[in-house]
Design a protein around this motif. Structure first.
Motif, PDB file in Angstrom:
ATOM      1  N   PHE A   1      32.375  46.740  37.521  1.00  0.00           N
ATOM      2  CA  PHE A   1      32.228  46.671  35.986  1.00  0.00           C
ATOM      3  C   PHE A   1      32.275  45.975  35.782  1.00  0.00           C
ATOM      4  N   THR A   2      31.798  46.041  34.240  1.00  0.00           N
ATOM      5  CA  THR A   2      31.437  45.113  33.215  1.00  0.00           C
ATOM      6  C   THR A   2      32.043  44.226  32.489  1.00  0.00           C
ATOM      7  N   THR A   3      32.845  43.106  32.112  1.00  0.00           N
ATOM      8  CA  THR A   3      33.799  42.666  31.575  1.00  0.00           C
ATOM      9  C   THR A   3      33.368  41.454  31.353  1.00  0.00           C
ATOM     10  N   ARG A   4      33.970  40.877  29.974  1.00  0.00           N
ATOM     11  CA  ARG A   4      33.240  39.508  29.579  1.00  0.00           C
ATOM     12  C   ARG A   4      34.574  38.403  30.017  1.00  0.00           C
ATOM     13  N   THR A   5      34.299  37.141  31.065  1.00  0.00           N
ATOM     14  CA  THR A   5      35.305  36.377  31.278  1.00  0.00           C
ATOM     15  C   THR A   5      35.413  35.265  30.809  1.00  0.00           C
ATOM     16  N   THR A   6      36.686  34.384  30.837  1.00  0.00           N
ATOM     17  CA  THR A   6      36.564  32.803  30.085  1.00  0.00           C
ATOM     18  C   THR A   6      35.780  31.735  30.292  1.00  0.00           C
ATOM     19  N   TRP A   7      35.402  32.191  31.203  1.00  0.00           N
ATOM     20  CA  TRP A   7      34.603  31.198  32.043  1.00  0.00           C
ATOM     21  C   TRP A   7      33.137  31.844  31.923  1.00  0.00           C
ATOM     22  N   THR A   8      32.478  32.743  31.347  1.00  0.00           N
ATOM     23  CA  THR A   8      30.194  32.993  31.411  1.00  0.00           C
ATOM     24  C   THR A   8      30.681  33.032  30.436  1.00  0.00           C
ATOM     25  N   ASP A   9      29.559  33.336  30.195  1.00  0.00           N
ATOM     26  CA  ASP A   9      28.948  34.113  28.356  1.00  0.00           C
ATOM     27  C   ASP A   9      28.470  35.411  28.779  1.00  0.00           C
ATOM     28  N   GLY A  10      29.015  35.869  27.609  1.00  0.00           N
ATOM     29  CA  GLY A  10      28.627  37.601  27.291  1.00  0.00           C
ATOM     30  C   GLY A  10      29.560  38.676  28.666  1.00  0.00           C
ATOM     31  N   ALA A  11      29.045  39.733  28.307  1.00  0.00           N
ATOM     32  CA  ALA A  11      29.189  40.627  29.610  1.00  0.00           C
ATOM     33  C   ALA A  11      28.705  40.477  30.883  1.00  0.00           C
ATOM     34  N   GLN A  12      29.332  40.501  31.987  1.00  0.00           N
ATOM     35  CA  GLN A  12      28.912  40.310  33.212  1.00  0.00           C
ATOM     36  C   GLN A  12      29.269  41.447  33.674  1.00  0.00           C
ATOM     37  N   HIS A  13      28.447  42.107  35.343  1.00  0.00           N
ATOM     38  CA  HIS A  13      28.452  42.855  35.863  1.00  0.00           C
ATOM     39  C   HIS A  13      28.658  42.603  37.378  1.00  0.00           C
ATOM     40  N   PHE A  14      29.674  43.007  37.434  1.00  0.00           N
ATOM     41  CA  PHE A  14      30.209  42.206  39.169  1.00  0.00           C
ATOM     42  C   PHE A  14      31.079  43.240  39.985  1.00  0.00           C
ATOM     43  N   THR A  15      30.334  43.714  41.332  1.00  0.00           N
ATOM     44  CA  THR A  15      30.212  44.256  42.703  1.00  0.00           C
ATOM     45  C   THR A  15      31.344  43.867  43.032  1.00  0.00           C
ATOM     46  N   GLY A  16      32.211  44.439  44.355  1.00  0.00           N
ATOM     47  CA  GLY A  16      32.984  44.092  44.879  1.00  0.00           C
ATOM     48  C   GLY A  16      33.457  44.869  45.378  1.00  0.00           C
ATOM     49  N   VAL A  17      34.527  44.558  46.667  1.00  0.00           N
ATOM     50  CA  VAL A  17      35.830  45.278  47.139  1.00  0.00           C
ATOM     51  C   VAL A  17      36.496  44.463  46.579  1.00  0.00           C
ATOM     52  N   ALA A  18      38.041  45.832  46.587  1.00  0.00           N
ATOM     53  CA  ALA A  18      39.075  46.001  46.019  1.00  0.00           C
ATOM     54  C   ALA A  18      39.597  44.797  47.042  1.00  0.00           C
ATOM     55  N   LEU A  19      40.404  44.298  46.838  1.00  0.00           N
ATOM     56  CA  LEU A  19      41.000  43.139  47.913  1.00  0.00           C
ATOM     57  C   LEU A  19      42.000  44.414  48.157  1.00  0.00           C
ATOM     58  N   ARG A  20      43.054  45.219  47.132  1.00  0.00           N
ATOM     59  CA  ARG A  20      43.412  46.481  48.466  1.00  0.00           C
ATOM     60  C   ARG A  20      42.565  47.155  49.635  1.00  0.00           C
ATOM     61  N   ASP A  21      41.946  47.432  49.424  1.00  0.00           N
ATOM     62  CA  ASP A  21      40.725  47.919  50.567  1.00  0.00           C
ATOM     63  C   ASP A  21      40.907  46.927  51.829  1.00  0.00           C
ATOM     64  N   LEU A  22      40.406  45.475  51.356  1.00  0.00           N
ATOM     65  CA  LEU A  22      40.190  44.098  52.071  1.00  0.00           C
ATOM     66  C   LEU A  22      41.950  44.171  52.852  1.00  0.00           C
ATOM     67  N   MET A  23      42.753  44.195  52.039  1.00  0.00           N
ATOM     68  CA  MET A  23      44.424  44.154  52.650  1.00  0.00           C
ATOM     69  C   MET A  23      44.073  44.511  54.231  1.00  0.00           C
ATOM     70  N   THR A  24      44.142  46.295  53.070  1.00  0.00           N
ATOM     71  CA  THR A  24      43.864  47.680  54.390  1.00  0.00           C
ATOM     72  C   THR A  24      43.473  47.098  55.580  1.00  0.00           C
ATOM     73  N   ALA A  25      41.771  46.885  55.175  1.00  0.00           N
ATOM     74  CA  ALA A  25      41.188  46.935  56.763  1.00  0.00           C
ATOM     75  C   ALA A  25      41.599  45.896  57.509  1.00  0.00           C
ATOM     76  N   VAL A  26      42.015  44.265  56.933  1.00  0.00           N
ATOM     77  CA  VAL A  26      42.474  44.069  58.118  1.00  0.00           C
ATOM     78  C   VAL A  26      44.427  44.176  58.319  1.00  0.00           C
TER      79      VAL A  26
END
Length: 167
Positions: A62-87
């Motif tokens: 997803f693309t979103t702005r954060t309070t720690w960065t400038d402008g919109a940022q595009h993030f890619t990763g694994v859902a925390l839910r999916d990681l917890m399911t995997a373990v």
């Protein structure tokens, strides 16, 4: 001969579920270690993940702005839910800890939704320590007011390297 084939087939069928219980071993530098109330491990009493292992899981972006960065940022990763399911996490809360020792607790309700994600890419690139990486728990802050709350911000831990699943 047929009896031997049936015995071998039975052994293979029994071995399948047992192999599914574990996780493959990390082959590169470990980025994330998960311990505690987990059913699936690959190193002693922990589940250790390298970047390739995280990248092999279903990706969320997803693309979103954060309070720690400038402008919109595009993030890619694994859902925390999916990681917890995997373990095979069975706890009621998580303690997420950064490389510098900073930690936060996230209740189960906070990781049973499709977000947050554990981002391993920002704007298409791996994140360095200086850029809040290599792993960062992020929410789509622009998507809903609940993600712009003190609680979501406090769970947005960067330089993540450990998660303990607590009872």
């Amino acid at each position: 001969m047929h009896r031997l084939a049936r015995v071998l087939l039975a052994l293979l069928l029994l071995a399948g579920p047992l192999a599914a219980e574990g996780l493959p071993a990390a082959l590169a530098a470990p980025l994330l270690t998960v311990t505690g109330q987990i059913a699936h491990r690959n190193t002693g009493d922990a589940a250790v993940f390298d970047l390739a292992m995280l990248g092999s899981m279903p990706a969320q972006s997803f693309t979103t702005r954060t309070t720690w960065t400038d402008g919109a940022q595009h993030f890619t990763g694994v859902a925390l839910r999916d990681l917890m399911t995997a373990v095979g996490a069975s706890g009621s809360r998580l303690r997420a800890t950064a490389i510098n020792g900073y930690s936060v607790e996230i209740p189960a309700a906070g990781w049973r939704e499709p977000v947050p994600i554990i981002a391993y890419r920002r704007n298409g690139l791996a994140m360095s320590l200086r850029e809040h990486g290599p792993l960062w728990i992020v929410y789509p802050y622009d998507a809903a007011a609940e993600y712009r709350s003190a609680q979501a911000y406090s769970h947005s831990i960067w330089q993540l390297d450990r998660i303990a699943v607590l009872d």
